[in-house]
Design a protein around this motif. Structure first.
Motif, mmCIF file in Angstrom:
data_model
loop_
_atom_site.group_PDB
_atom_site.id
_atom_site.type_symbol
_atom_site.label_atom_id
_atom_site.label_comp_id
_atom_site.label_asym_id
_atom_site.label_seq_id
_atom_site.Cartn_x
_atom_site.Cartn_y
_atom_site.Cartn_z
ATOM 1 N N PHE A 32 -8.897 -1.364 14.350
ATOM 2 C CA PHE A 32 -7.477 -1.356 14.657
ATOM 3 C C PHE A 32 -7.103 -0.038 15.338
ATOM 4 C CE2 PHE A 32 -6.276 -4.900 11.817
ATOM 5 C CZ PHE A 32 -7.415 -4.991 11.038
ATOM 6 N N TYR B 77 -3.383 2.156 15.775
ATOM 7 C CA TYR B 77 -1.967 2.300 15.459
ATOM 8 C C TYR B 77 -1.432 3.518 16.192
ATOM 9 C CZ TYR B 77 -2.072 -1.041 11.561
ATOM 10 O OH TYR B 77 -2.165 -2.171 10.792
ATOM 11 N N PHE C 36 -8.386 4.939 7.680
ATOM 12 C CA PHE C 36 -7.889 5.517 8.929
ATOM 13 C C PHE C 36 -8.661 6.766 9.328
ATOM 14 C CE2 PHE C 36 -3.999 3.206 9.899
ATOM 15 C CZ PHE C 36 -3.796 2.497 8.722
ATOM 16 N N GLY C 37 -8.712 7.003 10.629
ATOM 17 C CA GLY C 37 -9.198 8.277 11.130
ATOM 18 C C GLY C 37 -8.141 9.344 10.951
ATOM 19 N N PHE D 225 0.834 -1.201 0.000
ATOM 20 C CA PHE D 225 0.000 0.000 0.000
ATOM 21 C C PHE D 225 0.875 1.259 0.000
ATOM 22 C CE2 PHE D 225 -3.739 -2.426 1.378
ATOM 23 C CZ PHE D 225 -3.149 -3.512 2.007
ATOM 24 N N PHE E 94 -3.901 6.571 15.730
ATOM 25 C CA PHE E 94 -4.857 6.430 14.644
ATOM 26 C C PHE E 94 -5.747 5.217 14.878
ATOM 27 C CE2 PHE E 94 -3.470 9.550 11.584
ATOM 28 C CZ PHE E 94 -2.129 9.708 11.824
ATOM 29 N N ARG F 7 -11.340 -1.970 8.775
ATOM 30 C CA ARG F 7 -11.164 -2.695 7.517
ATOM 31 C C ARG F 7 -12.293 -2.324 6.568
ATOM 32 N NH1 ARG F 7 -11.903 -9.094 6.448
ATOM 33 N NH2 ARG F 7 -14.053 -8.411 6.684
ATOM 34 N N TYR G 59 -14.017 -4.801 11.638
ATOM 35 C CA TYR G 59 -12.659 -5.152 12.043
ATOM 36 C C TYR G 59 -11.981 -3.822 12.367
ATOM 37 C CZ TYR G 59 -12.866 -9.935 10.058
ATOM 38 O OH TYR G 59 -13.165 -11.232 9.780
ATOM 39 N N ARG H 124 -13.141 -3.431 -0.670
ATOM 40 C CA ARG H 124 -13.325 -2.689 -1.922
ATOM 41 C C ARG H 124 -14.256 -3.443 -2.863
ATOM 42 N NH1 ARG H 124 -10.654 2.498 -2.028
ATOM 43 N NH2 ARG H 124 -9.741 2.486 0.050
ATOM 44 N N GLN I 2 -1.520 -4.263 8.920
ATOM 45 C CA GLN I 2 -0.526 -3.691 8.013
ATOM 46 C C GLN I 2 0.729 -3.277 8.777
ATOM 47 O OE1 GLN I 2 -2.148 -0.641 5.454
ATOM 48 N NE2 GLN I 2 -3.905 -1.902 4.888
ATOM 49 N N TYR J 295 -10.991 -6.973 -2.451
ATOM 50 C CA TYR J 295 -9.793 -6.900 -1.634
ATOM 51 C C TYR J 295 -9.992 -5.909 -0.490
ATOM 52 C CZ TYR J 295 -7.581 -9.582 -5.273
ATOM 53 O OH TYR J 295 -7.279 -10.578 -6.161
ATOM 54 N N SER J 296 -9.310 -6.187 0.611
ATOM 55 C CA SER J 296 -9.518 -5.359 1.793
ATOM 56 C C SER J 296 -8.401 -4.353 1.979
ATOM 57 C CB SER J 296 -9.638 -6.232 3.046
ATOM 58 O OG SER J 296 -8.423 -6.902 3.299
ATOM 59 N N THR J 297 -8.772 -3.196 2.461
ATOM 60 C CA THR J 297 -7.832 -2.145 2.814
ATOM 61 C C THR J 297 -8.208 -1.627 4.199
ATOM 62 O OG1 THR J 297 -9.211 -0.434 1.815
ATOM 63 C CG2 THR J 297 -7.564 -1.470 0.400
ATOM 64 N N LEU J 298 -7.435 -0.698 4.718
ATOM 65 C CA LEU J 298 -7.772 -0.035 5.976
ATOM 66 C C LEU J 298 -8.111 1.423 5.699
ATOM 67 C CD1 LEU J 298 -5.081 -1.371 8.501
ATOM 68 C CD2 LEU J 298 -7.417 -2.180 8.129
#
Lengths: 114, 116
Positions: B34, B36, B106-107, A33, B90, B94, B32, B97, A103, B101-104
């Motif tokens: 997360f 970070y 973010f805030g 990415f 952050f 999940r 899902y 698309r 990630q 396929y999956s992406t993240l």
């Protein structure tokens, strides 16, 4: 440990130059990415790749292209750099087969376009 | 599309006090989620994630997060803050698309400042 490396920490380019940002991961991850990070806007996805030679546009692909010729390497290309592309660029990778979606990020490249 | 919101640009807390960094989400289906953390001049580091199961998730560096379905929240917490916890945090969700396929997503991030 997963390691994602980016070719430069800091980069200064002139308007109109073609710019290459390189990212390499050593964990055999299928997914890679590219994000840009701007204050107050968080991380925005530019492009991602789920396999060699495969790519998909993210949320802000305009002005960018990517290349993935090898599994471990994912390049972001600014065809003609503009001042509004001054930003922090972050590369990340993840394992698709694990299904965990977690990630791993590189340290970032701070690009300044003058 | 899935999204997360971090309502606070900055959170200030004194060392030794409990801290909370807020995140709310908007998803279709099961989320899902997360967290970070980004220390100065560094890339993002994974802290923890919620996929299913126990609503209280424990992660790295003594952090935990509470998933609350009724309030659509996933707040990050720590019982006793350290000055070294000062960083940009952050929340992410999940996103699947159209391609499958999956992406993240973010805030916008919350800066946590812990004073001595």
């Amino acid at each position: 440990d997963v390691k994602v490396t980016q070719s430069s920490r800091y980069l200064v380019k002139r308007t109109g130059e073609k710019v290459f940002l390189e990212c390499v991961q050593d964990m055999d991850h299928e997914n890679m990415f590219w994000y840009r990070q701007d204050p107050g806007l968080g991380l925005r996805l530019i492009y991602f790749s789920y396999d060699v030679k495969m790519k998909e546009k993210g949320d802000i692909p305009e002005g960018y292209s990517v290349s993935r010729e090898k599994k471990e390497r994912f390049s972001l290309i600014l065809e003609s750099a503009s001042t509004n592309q001054t930003s922090m660029y972050l590369c990340a990778s993840s394992s698709r087969t694990s299904g965990l979606d977690e990630q791993y990020f590189g340290p970032g490249t701070r690009l300044t376009v003058t | 599309a899935q999204s997360v919101a971090q309502p606070e640009d900055q959170v200030n807390v004194a060392e030794g006090n409990p801290l909370t960094v807020k995140c709310t989400y908007s998803v279709s289906g099961n989320p899902y989620l997360f967290w970070y953390v980004q220390y100065p001049n560094r890339g993002l580091q994974f802290l923890l994630k919620y996929i299913t199961g126990d609503n209280l998730v424990k992660g790295s560096y003594g952090f935990e997060a509470e998933f609350n379905k009724s309030q659509t929240s996933f707040h990050l917490k720590k019982p006793s803050a350290l000055v070294s916890d000062s960083a940009l945090y952050f929340c992410a969700v999940r996103d699947i698309r159209n391609s499958g396929y999956s992406t993240l997503t973010f805030g916008k991030g919350t800066m946590l400042l812990v004073s001595p």
